[in-house]
Design a protein around this motif. Structure first.
Motif, PDB file in Angstrom:
ATOM      1  N   VAL A 155     -32.335   9.293   4.304  1.00  0.00           N
ATOM      2  CA  VAL A 155     -33.189  10.545   4.757  1.00  0.00           C
ATOM      3  C   VAL A 155     -34.040   9.991   5.615  1.00  0.00           C
ATOM      4  O   VAL A 155     -34.292   9.044   5.930  1.00  0.00           O
ATOM      5  N   ASP A 156     -34.343  11.024   6.751  1.00  0.00           N
ATOM      6  CA  ASP A 156     -35.240  10.874   7.631  1.00  0.00           C
ATOM      7  C   ASP A 156     -36.757  10.713   7.075  1.00  0.00           C
ATOM      8  O   ASP A 156     -36.949  12.006   6.484  1.00  0.00           O
ATOM      9  N   PRO A 157     -37.419   9.749   7.214  1.00  0.00           N
ATOM     10  CA  PRO A 157     -38.600   9.820   6.404  1.00  0.00           C
ATOM     11  C   PRO A 157     -39.594  10.665   6.838  1.00  0.00           C
ATOM     12  O   PRO A 157     -40.680  11.064   6.090  1.00  0.00           O
ATOM     13  N   ALA A 158     -39.400  11.198   8.001  1.00  0.00           N
ATOM     14  CA  ALA A 158     -40.524  11.935   8.813  1.00  0.00           C
ATOM     15  C   ALA A 158     -40.162  13.507   8.104  1.00  0.00           C
ATOM     16  O   ALA A 158     -41.338  14.206   8.164  1.00  0.00           O
ATOM     17  N   SER A 159     -38.899  13.733   7.551  1.00  0.00           N
ATOM     18  CA  SER A 159     -38.748  15.170   7.301  1.00  0.00           C
ATOM     19  C   SER A 159     -38.028  15.212   5.892  1.00  0.00           C
ATOM     20  O   SER A 159     -37.916  16.333   5.498  1.00  0.00           O
ATOM     21  N   MET A 160     -37.814  14.201   5.314  1.00  0.00           N
ATOM     22  CA  MET A 160     -36.952  14.215   3.980  1.00  0.00           C
ATOM     23  C   MET A 160     -35.781  14.938   3.978  1.00  0.00           C
ATOM     24  O   MET A 160     -35.214  15.297   3.066  1.00  0.00           O
ATOM     25  N   LEU A 161     -35.142  14.990   5.239  1.00  0.00           N
ATOM     26  CA  LEU A 161     -33.757  15.795   5.271  1.00  0.00           C
ATOM     27  C   LEU A 161     -32.909  14.630   5.412  1.00  0.00           C
ATOM     28  O   LEU A 161     -32.920  13.709   6.141  1.00  0.00           O
ATOM     29  N   PHE A 162     -31.574  14.712   4.870  1.00  0.00           N
ATOM     30  CA  PHE A 162     -30.638  13.412   4.738  1.00  0.00           C
ATOM     31  C   PHE A 162     -29.689  13.540   5.943  1.00  0.00           C
ATOM     32  O   PHE A 162     -29.465  14.602   6.311  1.00  0.00           O
ATOM     33  N   THR A 163     -29.546  12.332   6.072  1.00  0.00           N
ATOM     34  CA  THR A 163     -28.752  12.143   7.631  1.00  0.00           C
ATOM     35  C   THR A 163     -27.443  11.296   7.321  1.00  0.00           C
ATOM     36  O   THR A 163     -26.645  11.269   8.269  1.00  0.00           O
ATOM     37  N   SER A 164     -27.366  10.837   6.222  1.00  0.00           N
ATOM     38  CA  SER A 164     -25.972   9.955   6.146  1.00  0.00           C
ATOM     39  C   SER A 164     -25.955   9.913   4.478  1.00  0.00           C
ATOM     40  O   SER A 164     -26.765   9.806   3.907  1.00  0.00           O
ATOM     41  N   PHE A 209     -29.735  22.740   8.633  1.00  0.00           N
ATOM     42  CA  PHE A 209     -28.358  23.301   9.071  1.00  0.00           C
ATOM     43  C   PHE A 209     -28.192  23.431  10.586  1.00  0.00           C
ATOM     44  O   PHE A 209     -26.940  23.302  10.840  1.00  0.00           O
ATOM     45  N   THR A 210     -29.229  23.230  11.167  1.00  0.00           N
ATOM     46  CA  THR A 210     -29.094  23.548  12.746  1.00  0.00           C
ATOM     47  C   THR A 210     -29.064  21.993  13.397  1.00  0.00           C
ATOM     48  O   THR A 210     -28.184  21.762  14.273  1.00  0.00           O
ATOM     49  N   HIS A 211     -30.170  21.248  12.748  1.00  0.00           N
ATOM     50  CA  HIS A 211     -30.028  19.813  13.569  1.00  0.00           C
ATOM     51  C   HIS A 211     -29.548  18.681  12.803  1.00  0.00           C
ATOM     52  O   HIS A 211     -29.345  17.641  13.335  1.00  0.00           O
ATOM     53  N   CYS A 212     -29.245  18.770  11.270  1.00  0.00           N
ATOM     54  CA  CYS A 212     -28.961  17.729  10.690  1.00  0.00           C
ATOM     55  C   CYS A 212     -27.475  17.588  10.345  1.00  0.00           C
ATOM     56  O   CYS A 212     -26.587  16.655  10.586  1.00  0.00           O
ATOM     57  N   LEU A 213     -27.122  18.651   9.506  1.00  0.00           N
ATOM     58  CA  LEU A 213     -25.838  18.622   8.969  1.00  0.00           C
ATOM     59  C   LEU A 213     -24.431  18.664   9.947  1.00  0.00           C
ATOM     60  O   LEU A 213     -23.717  17.801   9.617  1.00  0.00           O
ATOM     61  N   PRO A 214     -24.831  19.174  11.162  1.00  0.00           N
ATOM     62  CA  PRO A 214     -23.583  18.575  11.958  1.00  0.00           C
ATOM     63  C   PRO A 214     -23.469  17.415  12.647  1.00  0.00           C
ATOM     64  O   PRO A 214     -22.303  17.066  13.158  1.00  0.00           O
ATOM     65  N   ARG A 215     -24.543  16.689  12.262  1.00  0.00           N
ATOM     66  CA  ARG A 215     -24.376  15.362  12.929  1.00  0.00           C
ATOM     67  C   ARG A 215     -24.447  14.172  11.804  1.00  0.00           C
ATOM     68  O   ARG A 215     -24.569  12.842  11.978  1.00  0.00           O
ATOM     69  N   VAL A 216     -24.126  14.700  10.298  1.00  0.00           N
ATOM     70  CA  VAL A 216     -24.242  13.723   9.390  1.00  0.00           C
ATOM     71  C   VAL A 216     -22.915  12.863   9.485  1.00  0.00           C
ATOM     72  O   VAL A 216     -21.834  13.734   9.681  1.00  0.00           O
ATOM     73  N   GLY A 217     -22.874  11.696   9.590  1.00  0.00           N
ATOM     74  CA  GLY A 217     -21.861  10.812   9.765  1.00  0.00           C
ATOM     75  C   GLY A 217     -21.775  10.047  10.979  1.00  0.00           C
ATOM     76  O   GLY A 217     -21.118   9.221  11.313  1.00  0.00           O
ATOM     77  N   THR A 218     -22.908  10.411  11.879  1.00  0.00           N
ATOM     78  CA  THR A 218     -22.980   9.859  13.272  1.00  0.00           C
ATOM     79  C   THR A 218     -23.967   8.477  13.007  1.00  0.00           C
ATOM     80  O   THR A 218     -24.428   8.233  11.789  1.00  0.00           O
ATOM     81  N   GLU A 219     -24.235   7.964  13.976  1.00  0.00           N
ATOM     82  CA  GLU A 219     -25.189   6.640  14.012  1.00  0.00           C
ATOM     83  C   GLU A 219     -26.585   7.104  13.719  1.00  0.00           C
ATOM     84  O   GLU A 219     -27.325   8.076  14.096  1.00  0.00           O
TER      85      GLU A 219
END
Length: 385
Positions: free
Chosen positions: A49-58, A351-361
């Motif tokens: 997760v991104d520690p700043a937002s608690m949204l998962f990134t990978s 859904f705008t900024h995280c989910l489309p990029r899950v799996g990237t670096e």
């Protein structure tokens, strides 16, 4: 084996894994394998997760029929949606242990819940334990879930053993991102426009530096001591004990760079420190959203705390304003971003900024790695040494 002995063994193994794995994905797989050998489960998942937002990134999954991307989307719709079953990981992050079974977390028959009908039941599972991985820096670097098929529920000893090792997993997740920095720098194009890495040894002397790091630091204009900023950042990190030291510096040609320090291996004075250098970009979700929607400085502060999971009272206390003032800021944020509630806001951002990029670096700060922007430095303008 008692829960305390299980936790001690898991902590020790996680530390070894953190030092012995090459990248974040390998670390997460190894941790899931290690837990499975000691505390049986049928399906396991660890998400950064991104520690700043608690949204998962990978996300890394083990034993699931559904592909990780599809499963991640299902989980996201529930966790960041507007139902009464949303926000469970944010709530879990506020508990003392950071570990909870689904039956403890949901105040109803779990078979009447979305997590059961949308996640557990389709996979043939009947029980689940959720985990939040908070490092010693106090920041949440990941979350996880372990599931079991019908026949055996997670008991108090399982929960206690897991609670005893989640901190080590949080530290390991952060360290795995820092260890990834040299690879990210090596993949960057030459010419100083991408991330770069300096390794500072136990004697606070430069052990090695990529060409991108040398070129970037030369652009700071410190004649004869152009590597000094990297050493200073490393020394501050080593002796002030922060989990990550981040400094912004400005080059002679006007570009802002970010220097991030962390331990590459070892601890204390014996540690080798890695300093990752990258262009300052609006990668953080809060800064990006504030810029897109024209939020004021105070609205940006409120948004950051909302994404960190703080209540209205906690936000008011932290910003030294009244809860009514916080509510006014929230109304303004909702109006600017086109939503009607906190949950809608979080869902929109994910859904705008995280989910489309899950799996990237993912970079050392837990956020997605941005493609480096070209600099304005003319060819041949760098000092030669």
């Amino acid at each position: 084996m008692t829960a305390s002995r299980q936790a001690s063994a898991l902590r020790s193994e996680v530390r070894d894994i953190a030092l012995g794995t090459a990248d974040p994905v390998e670390f997460r797989h190894a941790v899931l394998d290690t837990i499975r050998r000691r505390i049986h489960y049928d399906i396991g998942c660890i998400a950064l997760v991104d520690p700043a937002s608690m949204l998962f990134t990978s996300v890394t999954m083990l034993g699931a029929d559904a592909p990780p991307g599809r499963a991640a989307k299902t989980v996201a719709h529930i966790e960041y949606g507007t139902s009464r079953f949303a926000n469970t990981y944010r709530k879990l992050a506020r508990t003392r242990t950071g570990v909870q079974t689904i039956r403890e977390a949901i105040d109803c028959d779990i078979r009447d819940s979305l997590p059961y009908s949308e996640i557990l039941e389709p996979q043939g599972m009947d029980d689940e334990v959720r985990l939040v991985f908070r490092g010693r820096d106090g920041r949440v670097w990941g979350g996880g879930t372990l599931m079991r098929a019908p026949g055996r529920h997670f008991d108090a000893d399982d929960v206690a053993a897991l609670a005893g090792c989640v901190g080590e997993i949080g530290d390991g997740l952060r360290l795995s991102l820092l260890r990834e920095s040299p690879r990210l720098a090596a993949d960057a194009s030459p010419g100083g426009s991408g991330p770069a890495v300096v390794v500072v040894g136990a004697d606070n002397e430069i052990e090695s530096a990529t060409p991108q790091a040398v070129e970037s630091l030369e652009r700071l204009g410190a004649e004869g001591a152009f590597m000094l900023p990297a050493v200073v950042v490393a020394v501050r990190f080593r002796y002030e004990g922060a989990a990550a030291r981040v400094v912004r510096v400005r080059t002679e040609d006007g570009q802002w760079l970010v220097l991030r320090a962390g331990s590459l291996d070892g601890r204390g004075e014996s540690a080798r420190i890695v300093v990752a250098i990258e262009p300052a970009q609006p990668g953080q979700l809060v800064a990006l959203t504030a810029a897109l929607h024209g939020l004021t400085e105070r609205e940006t502060d409120v948004l950051a705390r909302v994404l960190a999971g703080e209540t209205r009272t906690e936000i008011a206390r932290g910003l030294f304003v009244s809860p009514y003032t916080v509510q006014d800021h929230l109304k303004s944020i909702y109006a600017r971003t086109g939503v009607n509630s906190r949950q809608e806001l979080v869902a929109r951002l994910f859904f705008t900024h995280c989910l489309p990029r899950v799996g990237t670096e993912i970079g050392p700060d837990g956020w997605f790695v941005e493609k480096p922007a070209p600099t304005s430095v003319p060819v041949g303008a760098h000092r030669k040494r």
